[in-house]
Design a protein around this motif. Structure first.
Motif, PDB file in Angstrom:
ATOM      1  N   SER A   7       0.854  -1.188   0.000  1.00  0.00           N
ATOM      2  CA  SER A   7       0.000   0.000   0.000  1.00  0.00           C
ATOM      3  C   SER A   7       0.884   1.231   0.000  1.00  0.00           C
ATOM      4  CB  SER A   7      -0.934   0.010   1.209  1.00  0.00           C
ATOM      5  OG  SER A   7      -0.187   0.072   2.415  1.00  0.00           O
ATOM      6  N   GLY A   8       0.268   2.391  -0.259  1.00  0.00           N
ATOM      7  CA  GLY A   8       0.985   3.645  -0.173  1.00  0.00           C
ATOM      8  C   GLY A   8       1.335   4.309  -1.488  1.00  0.00           C
ATOM      9  N   GLY A   9       1.062   3.626  -2.594  1.00  0.00           N
ATOM     10  CA  GLY A   9       1.356   4.227  -3.877  1.00  0.00           C
ATOM     11  C   GLY A   9       0.417   5.383  -4.183  1.00  0.00           C
ATOM     12  N   GLY A  10       0.734   6.110  -5.249  1.00  0.00           N
ATOM     13  CA  GLY A  10      -0.109   7.228  -5.632  1.00  0.00           C
ATOM     14  C   GLY A  10       0.552   8.087  -6.687  1.00  0.00           C
ATOM     15  N   LEU A  11      -0.090   9.218  -6.940  1.00  0.00           N
ATOM     16  CA  LEU A  11       0.397  10.191  -7.919  1.00  0.00           C
ATOM     17  C   LEU A  11       0.991  11.372  -7.161  1.00  0.00           C
ATOM     18  CD1 LEU A  11       0.587  11.431 -10.769  1.00  0.00           C
ATOM     19  CD2 LEU A  11      -1.758  12.250 -10.453  1.00  0.00           C
ATOM     20  N   VAL A  12       2.258  11.655  -7.439  1.00  0.00           N
ATOM     21  CA  VAL A  12       2.946  12.766  -6.781  1.00  0.00           C
ATOM     22  C   VAL A  12       3.727  13.548  -7.830  1.00  0.00           C
ATOM     23  CG1 VAL A  12       3.143  11.577  -4.567  1.00  0.00           C
ATOM     24  CG2 VAL A  12       4.978  11.359  -6.272  1.00  0.00           C
ATOM     25  N   GLN A  13       4.238  14.696  -7.395  1.00  0.00           N
ATOM     26  CA  GLN A  13       5.059  15.508  -8.278  1.00  0.00           C
ATOM     27  C   GLN A  13       6.545  15.230  -8.016  1.00  0.00           C
ATOM     28  OE1 GLN A  13       3.724  19.562  -7.548  1.00  0.00           O
ATOM     29  NE2 GLN A  13       2.284  19.410  -9.248  1.00  0.00           N
ATOM     30  N   ALA A  14       7.355  15.543  -9.006  1.00  0.00           N
ATOM     31  CA  ALA A  14       8.798  15.390  -8.851  1.00  0.00           C
ATOM     32  C   ALA A  14       9.271  16.162  -7.622  1.00  0.00           C
ATOM     33  CB  ALA A  14       9.514  15.870 -10.094  1.00  0.00           C
ATOM     34  N   GLY A  15      10.120  15.520  -6.834  1.00  0.00           N
ATOM     35  CA  GLY A  15      10.627  16.120  -5.613  1.00  0.00           C
ATOM     36  C   GLY A  15       9.864  15.739  -4.359  1.00  0.00           C
ATOM     37  N   ASP A  16       8.675  15.188  -4.535  1.00  0.00           N
ATOM     38  CA  ASP A  16       7.859  14.770  -3.397  1.00  0.00           C
ATOM     39  C   ASP A  16       8.368  13.460  -2.800  1.00  0.00           C
ATOM     40  OD1 ASP A  16       4.569  15.918  -4.558  1.00  0.00           O
ATOM     41  OD2 ASP A  16       6.280  16.985  -3.699  1.00  0.00           O
ATOM     42  N   SER A  17       7.736  13.075  -1.700  1.00  0.00           N
ATOM     43  CA  SER A  17       8.058  11.829  -1.019  1.00  0.00           C
ATOM     44  C   SER A  17       6.824  10.943  -0.907  1.00  0.00           C
ATOM     45  CB  SER A  17       8.592  12.114   0.392  1.00  0.00           C
ATOM     46  OG  SER A  17       9.781  12.870   0.359  1.00  0.00           O
ATOM     47  N   LEU A  18       7.062   9.658  -0.807  1.00  0.00           N
ATOM     48  CA  LEU A  18       6.020   8.669  -0.555  1.00  0.00           C
ATOM     49  C   LEU A  18       6.612   7.587   0.333  1.00  0.00           C
ATOM     50  CD1 LEU A  18       4.182   7.774  -3.912  1.00  0.00           C
ATOM     51  CD2 LEU A  18       3.147   8.772  -1.877  1.00  0.00           C
ATOM     52  N   ARG A  19       5.749   6.961   1.127  1.00  0.00           N
ATOM     53  CA  ARG A  19       6.180   5.792   1.884  1.00  0.00           C
ATOM     54  C   ARG A  19       5.293   4.617   1.528  1.00  0.00           C
ATOM     55  NH1 ARG A  19       6.638   4.504   8.362  1.00  0.00           N
ATOM     56  NH2 ARG A  19       4.365   4.325   8.180  1.00  0.00           N
ATOM     57  N   LEU A  20       5.911   3.570   1.018  1.00  0.00           N
ATOM     58  CA  LEU A  20       5.209   2.335   0.719  1.00  0.00           C
ATOM     59  C   LEU A  20       5.299   1.403   1.919  1.00  0.00           C
ATOM     60  CD1 LEU A  20       6.421   1.599  -2.923  1.00  0.00           C
ATOM     61  CD2 LEU A  20       4.566   3.087  -2.149  1.00  0.00           C
ATOM     62  N   SER A  21       4.241   0.625   2.109  1.00  0.00           N
ATOM     63  CA  SER A  21       4.211  -0.376   3.173  1.00  0.00           C
ATOM     64  C   SER A  21       3.894  -1.730   2.570  1.00  0.00           C
ATOM     65  CB  SER A  21       3.151  -0.035   4.217  1.00  0.00           C
ATOM     66  OG  SER A  21       3.405   1.208   4.822  1.00  0.00           O
ATOM     67  N   CYS A  22       4.379  -2.752   3.215  1.00  0.00           N
ATOM     68  CA  CYS A  22       4.093  -4.121   2.801  1.00  0.00           C
ATOM     69  C   CYS A  22       3.866  -4.944   4.066  1.00  0.00           C
ATOM     70  CB  CYS A  22       5.248  -4.694   1.999  1.00  0.00           C
ATOM     71  SG  CYS A  22       5.086  -6.450   1.612  1.00  0.00           S
ATOM     72  N   VAL A  23       2.674  -5.489   4.179  1.00  0.00           N
ATOM     73  CA  VAL A  23       2.320  -6.290   5.345  1.00  0.00           C
ATOM     74  C   VAL A  23       2.356  -7.760   4.967  1.00  0.00           C
ATOM     75  CG1 VAL A  23       0.551  -6.797   7.054  1.00  0.00           C
ATOM     76  CG2 VAL A  23       0.908  -4.446   6.283  1.00  0.00           C
ATOM     77  N   ALA A  24       3.075  -8.542   5.760  1.00  0.00           N
ATOM     78  CA  ALA A  24       3.175  -9.976   5.526  1.00  0.00           C
ATOM     79  C   ALA A  24       2.253 -10.720   6.481  1.00  0.00           C
ATOM     80  CB  ALA A  24       4.612 -10.436   5.728  1.00  0.00           C
ATOM     81  N   SER A  25       1.614 -11.761   5.974  1.00  0.00           N
ATOM     82  CA  SER A  25       0.781 -12.617   6.805  1.00  0.00           C
ATOM     83  C   SER A  25       0.973 -14.052   6.358  1.00  0.00           C
ATOM     84  CB  SER A  25      -0.694 -12.205   6.714  1.00  0.00           C
ATOM     85  OG  SER A  25      -1.165 -12.326   5.387  1.00  0.00           O
ATOM     86  N   GLY A  26       0.455 -14.960   7.159  1.00  0.00           N
ATOM     87  CA  GLY A  26       0.637 -16.369   6.860  1.00  0.00           C
ATOM     88  C   GLY A  26       1.786 -16.935   7.666  1.00  0.00           C
ATOM     89  N   ARG A  27       2.667 -17.651   7.025  1.00  0.00           N
ATOM     90  CA  ARG A  27       3.765 -18.325   7.719  1.00  0.00           C
ATOM     91  C   ARG A  27       4.923 -17.360   7.940  1.00  0.00           C
ATOM     92  NH1 ARG A  27       4.914 -24.113   5.146  1.00  0.00           N
ATOM     93  NH2 ARG A  27       6.218 -24.166   7.000  1.00  0.00           N
ATOM     94  N   THR A  28       4.670 -16.407   8.828  1.00  0.00           N
ATOM     95  CA  THR A  28       5.689 -15.393   9.095  1.00  0.00           C
ATOM     96  C   THR A  28       6.531 -15.748  10.299  1.00  0.00           C
ATOM     97  OG1 THR A  28       4.099 -14.112  10.373  1.00  0.00           O
ATOM     98  CG2 THR A  28       4.331 -13.560   8.037  1.00  0.00           C
ATOM     99  N   GLY A  29       6.369 -16.993  10.847  1.00  0.00           N
ATOM    100  CA  GLY A  29       7.196 -17.381  11.974  1.00  0.00           C
ATOM    101  C   GLY A  29       8.657 -17.389  11.606  1.00  0.00           C
ATOM    102  N   ARG A  30       8.932 -17.720  10.373  1.00  0.00           N
ATOM    103  CA  ARG A  30      10.300 -17.629   9.859  1.00  0.00           C
ATOM    104  C   ARG A  30      10.516 -16.197   9.394  1.00  0.00           C
ATOM    105  NH1 ARG A  30      12.391 -20.861   4.471  1.00  0.00           N
ATOM    106  NH2 ARG A  30      14.505 -20.035   4.447  1.00  0.00           N
ATOM    107  N   THR A  31      11.669 -15.646   9.718  1.00  0.00           N
ATOM    108  CA  THR A  31      11.950 -14.270   9.333  1.00  0.00           C
ATOM    109  C   THR A  31      12.574 -14.233   7.951  1.00  0.00           C
ATOM    110  OG1 THR A  31      12.273 -13.683  11.645  1.00  0.00           O
ATOM    111  CG2 THR A  31      13.079 -12.149   9.997  1.00  0.00           C
ATOM    112  N   TYR A  32      11.903 -13.607   7.035  1.00  0.00           N
ATOM    113  CA  TYR A  32      12.339 -13.551   5.657  1.00  0.00           C
ATOM    114  C   TYR A  32      13.102 -12.274   5.349  1.00  0.00           C
ATOM    115  CZ  TYR A  32       9.102 -17.381   4.649  1.00  0.00           C
ATOM    116  OH  TYR A  32       8.459 -18.589   4.623  1.00  0.00           O
ATOM    117  N   THR A  33      14.005 -12.367   4.417  1.00  0.00           N
ATOM    118  CA  THR A  33      14.507 -11.165   3.764  1.00  0.00           C
ATOM    119  C   THR A  33      13.367 -10.577   2.948  1.00  0.00           C
ATOM    120  OG1 THR A  33      16.851 -11.729   3.630  1.00  0.00           O
ATOM    121  CG2 THR A  33      15.976 -10.345   1.884  1.00  0.00           C
TER     122      THR A  33
END
Length: 122
Positions: A7-33
């Protein structure tokens, strides 16, 4: 199985900032790269950034180094991509991915999200 949702995508102008997020679910007991890749129209999916399971190791693609920062929360289930000083050439679909080991190679990643669109206007 691991499910990834960006999530977090969008339309911005040059020079702006954005923060993308990624939520993991399921078999997350193992720590992934966790990695971020991007794909503009065309066949190639470009490496953007990766962070090791512990968070101690990070890596960046040449085109984003110094502008983008990857991080993950202490629970290791959410990874972020802070994107600063965005340029029109950063326009792409951004994908989150998970791998059992640290790598910058696309083929090392077993699980992928559906992507979030980032569009940077000039």
């Amino acid at each position: 199985q691991v499910q990834l949702v960006e999530s977090g995508g969008g339309l911005v102008q040059a020079g702006d900032s954005l923060r993308l997020s990624c939520v993991a679910s399921g078999r997350t007991g193992r720590t992934y790269t966790m990695g971020w890749f991007r794909q503009a129209p065309g066949p190639e999916r470009e490496f953007v950034a990766a962070i090791s399971g512990s968070g101690a190791v990070t890596g960046y693609g040449d085109s984003v180094r110094g502008r983008f920062t990857i991080s993950r929360d202490s629970a290791k289930t959410t990874v972020y991509l802070q994107m600063n000083s965005l340029k029109p050439e950063d326009t792409a679909s951004y994908y989150c991915a998970a791998s059992g080991y640290y790598s910058r190679r696309r083929d090392a990643y077993d699980y992928w999200g559906q992507g979030t669109q980032v569009t940077v206007s000039s």
